[in-house]
Design a protein around this motif. Structure first.
Motif, mmCIF file in Angstrom:
data_model
loop_
_atom_site.group_PDB
_atom_site.id
_atom_site.type_symbol
_atom_site.label_atom_id
_atom_site.label_comp_id
_atom_site.label_asym_id
_atom_site.label_seq_id
_atom_site.Cartn_x
_atom_site.Cartn_y
_atom_site.Cartn_z
ATOM 1 N N LEU A 77 0.754 -1.179 0.018
ATOM 2 C CA LEU A 77 -0.071 -0.136 0.007
ATOM 3 C C LEU A 77 0.788 1.340 -0.076
ATOM 4 O O LEU A 77 0.451 2.198 -0.726
ATOM 5 C CB LEU A 77 -1.060 0.051 1.224
ATOM 6 C CG LEU A 77 -2.131 -0.918 0.982
ATOM 7 C CD1 LEU A 77 -2.889 -0.769 2.426
ATOM 8 C CD2 LEU A 77 -3.131 -0.683 -0.282
ATOM 9 N N LYS A 78 1.891 1.249 0.929
ATOM 10 C CA LYS A 78 2.864 2.339 0.629
ATOM 11 C C LYS A 78 3.306 2.632 -0.646
ATOM 12 O O LYS A 78 3.534 3.605 -1.107
ATOM 13 C CB LYS A 78 4.127 2.165 1.802
ATOM 14 C CG LYS A 78 4.948 3.227 1.937
ATOM 15 C CD LYS A 78 6.137 2.977 3.027
ATOM 16 C CE LYS A 78 6.798 4.374 3.211
ATOM 17 N NZ LYS A 78 8.040 3.838 4.080
ATOM 18 N N ASP A 79 3.802 1.442 -1.513
ATOM 19 C CA ASP A 79 4.344 1.644 -2.655
ATOM 20 C C ASP A 79 3.349 1.996 -3.819
ATOM 21 O O ASP A 79 3.762 2.732 -4.756
ATOM 22 C CB ASP A 79 4.811 0.316 -2.995
ATOM 23 C CG ASP A 79 6.044 -0.289 -2.621
ATOM 24 O OD1 ASP A 79 6.641 0.263 -1.643
ATOM 25 O OD2 ASP A 79 6.124 -1.568 -2.613
ATOM 26 N N THR A 80 2.089 1.956 -3.446
ATOM 27 C CA THR A 80 1.098 2.712 -4.360
ATOM 28 C C THR A 80 0.557 4.307 -3.931
ATOM 29 O O THR A 80 0.037 4.658 -4.542
ATOM 30 C CB THR A 80 -0.239 1.799 -4.044
ATOM 31 O OG1 THR A 80 -0.879 2.048 -3.078
ATOM 32 C CG2 THR A 80 0.007 0.511 -4.386
ATOM 33 N N ASN A 81 1.324 4.705 -2.805
ATOM 34 C CA ASN A 81 1.031 5.919 -2.372
ATOM 35 C C ASN A 81 -0.354 6.026 -1.836
ATOM 36 O O ASN A 81 -0.993 7.181 -2.016
ATOM 37 C CB ASN A 81 1.275 7.050 -3.637
ATOM 38 C CG ASN A 81 2.867 7.080 -3.579
ATOM 39 O OD1 ASN A 81 3.770 6.987 -2.886
ATOM 40 N ND2 ASN A 81 3.304 7.097 -5.150
ATOM 41 N N TRP A 82 -1.020 4.869 -1.281
ATOM 42 C CA TRP A 82 -2.350 4.872 -1.050
ATOM 43 C C TRP A 82 -2.106 5.585 0.177
ATOM 44 O O TRP A 82 -1.595 5.358 1.382
ATOM 45 C CB TRP A 82 -2.678 3.624 -0.720
ATOM 46 C CG TRP A 82 -4.093 3.388 -0.749
ATOM 47 C CD1 TRP A 82 -5.160 3.473 0.447
ATOM 48 C CD2 TRP A 82 -5.056 3.139 -1.564
ATOM 49 N NE1 TRP A 82 -6.315 3.222 0.297
ATOM 50 C CE2 TRP A 82 -6.440 3.123 -1.187
ATOM 51 C CE3 TRP A 82 -4.885 2.631 -2.874
ATOM 52 C CZ2 TRP A 82 -7.576 2.688 -1.822
ATOM 53 C CZ3 TRP A 82 -6.141 2.453 -3.608
ATOM 54 C CH2 TRP A 82 -7.410 2.466 -3.088
ATOM 55 N N PRO A 83 -3.051 6.681 0.737
ATOM 56 C CA PRO A 83 -3.121 7.447 1.877
ATOM 57 C C PRO A 83 -3.299 6.482 2.937
ATOM 58 O O PRO A 83 -4.360 5.638 3.085
ATOM 59 C CB PRO A 83 -4.286 8.500 1.660
ATOM 60 C CG PRO A 83 -4.448 8.612 0.131
ATOM 61 C CD PRO A 83 -4.253 7.302 -0.367
ATOM 62 N N ALA A 84 -2.646 6.740 3.950
ATOM 63 C CA ALA A 84 -2.542 5.939 5.271
ATOM 64 C C ALA A 84 -4.010 5.892 5.874
ATOM 65 O O ALA A 84 -4.510 5.107 6.420
ATOM 66 C CB ALA A 84 -1.712 6.136 6.429
ATOM 67 N N ASN A 85 -4.870 6.903 5.729
ATOM 68 C CA ASN A 85 -5.984 7.138 6.439
ATOM 69 C C ASN A 85 -7.025 6.690 5.554
ATOM 70 O O ASN A 85 -8.557 6.931 5.719
ATOM 71 C CB ASN A 85 -6.404 8.304 7.250
ATOM 72 C CG ASN A 85 -6.420 9.559 6.003
ATOM 73 O OD1 ASN A 85 -6.036 9.330 4.839
ATOM 74 N ND2 ASN A 85 -6.685 10.906 6.444
ATOM 75 N N GLN A 86 -6.983 6.238 4.419
ATOM 76 C CA GLN A 86 -7.938 6.177 3.236
ATOM 77 C C GLN A 86 -8.583 4.565 3.439
ATOM 78 O O GLN A 86 -7.708 3.666 3.648
ATOM 79 C CB GLN A 86 -7.463 6.056 1.736
ATOM 80 C CG GLN A 86 -8.320 5.617 0.615
ATOM 81 C CD GLN A 86 -9.424 6.552 0.626
ATOM 82 O OE1 GLN A 86 -9.258 7.736 0.650
ATOM 83 N NE2 GLN A 86 -10.650 6.229 0.392
ATOM 84 N N SER A 87 -9.900 4.669 3.760
ATOM 85 C CA SER A 87 -10.589 3.293 3.711
ATOM 86 C C SER A 87 -10.670 2.525 2.393
ATOM 87 O O SER A 87 -10.575 3.199 1.405
ATOM 88 C CB SER A 87 -11.834 3.638 4.518
ATOM 89 O OG SER A 87 -12.677 4.236 3.444
ATOM 90 N N ILE A 88 -10.725 1.384 2.390
ATOM 91 C CA ILE A 88 -11.026 0.500 1.163
ATOM 92 C C ILE A 88 -12.426 -0.112 1.160
ATOM 93 O O ILE A 88 -12.919 -0.611 2.224
ATOM 94 C CB ILE A 88 -10.156 -0.543 1.218
ATOM 95 C CG1 ILE A 88 -8.609 0.092 0.748
ATOM 96 C CG2 ILE A 88 -10.592 -1.508 -0.202
ATOM 97 C CD1 ILE A 88 -7.629 -0.943 0.598
ATOM 98 N N GLU A 89 -13.332 0.166 0.396
ATOM 99 C CA GLU A 89 -14.604 -0.141 0.495
ATOM 100 C C GLU A 89 -14.853 -1.522 -0.426
ATOM 101 O O GLU A 89 -14.522 -1.755 -1.531
ATOM 102 C CB GLU A 89 -15.627 0.747 0.074
ATOM 103 C CG GLU A 89 -16.962 0.446 0.001
ATOM 104 C CD GLU A 89 -18.036 1.769 -0.441
ATOM 105 O OE1 GLU A 89 -19.154 1.406 -0.917
ATOM 106 O OE2 GLU A 89 -17.561 2.761 -0.484
ATOM 107 N N LEU A 90 -15.329 -2.426 0.655
ATOM 108 C CA LEU A 90 -15.407 -4.035 -0.309
ATOM 109 C C LEU A 90 -16.795 -4.332 -0.219
ATOM 110 O O LEU A 90 -17.748 -3.870 0.459
ATOM 111 C CB LEU A 90 -14.527 -4.984 0.617
ATOM 112 C CG LEU A 90 -13.312 -4.858 0.929
ATOM 113 C CD1 LEU A 90 -12.757 -5.736 1.960
ATOM 114 C CD2 LEU A 90 -12.581 -5.012 -0.378
#
Length: 95
Positions: A77-90
């Motif tokens: 997730l860090k490699d994708t630059n995904w924001p640490a506080n961003q949730s993922i909706e499944l």
């Protein structure tokens, strides 16, 4: 299952690339402890699988195995630059 683009990436120049989407999906797979889910939630009455498709439809030996590895999930997730506080909706459909 759907991964939604982080709200922090508002313009097209910041759009998630296909490679980043793949890494985010892999991170999700590495973050799920399937063995513990089977032991606790299903009391051992189920079998961990490496696919959203039932084991009777797919040869599990031919699939990539993703062991539970939360550190690897965080790094992906860090490699994708995904924001640490961003949730993922499944979205999970069970019939």
């Amino acid at each position: 299952m759907a991964l939604r683009e982080p709200a922090a990436r508002a313009n097209a120049a910041q759009a998630i690339t296909p490679a980043e989407i793949k890494r985010a999906r892999q991170a999700l797979i590495y973050a799920i402890d399937r063995d513990t889910l089977v032991k606790t939630l299903w009391k051992g009455a189920a079998q961990p699988v490496n696919s959203p498709i039932t084991a009777s439809w797919v040869d599990m030996a031919e699939l990539n195995k993703y062991p539970y590895d939360p550190a690897k999930a965080r790094q992906l997730l860090k490699d994708t630059n995904w924001p640490a506080n961003q949730s993922i909706e499944l979205f999970v459909y069970y019939t």
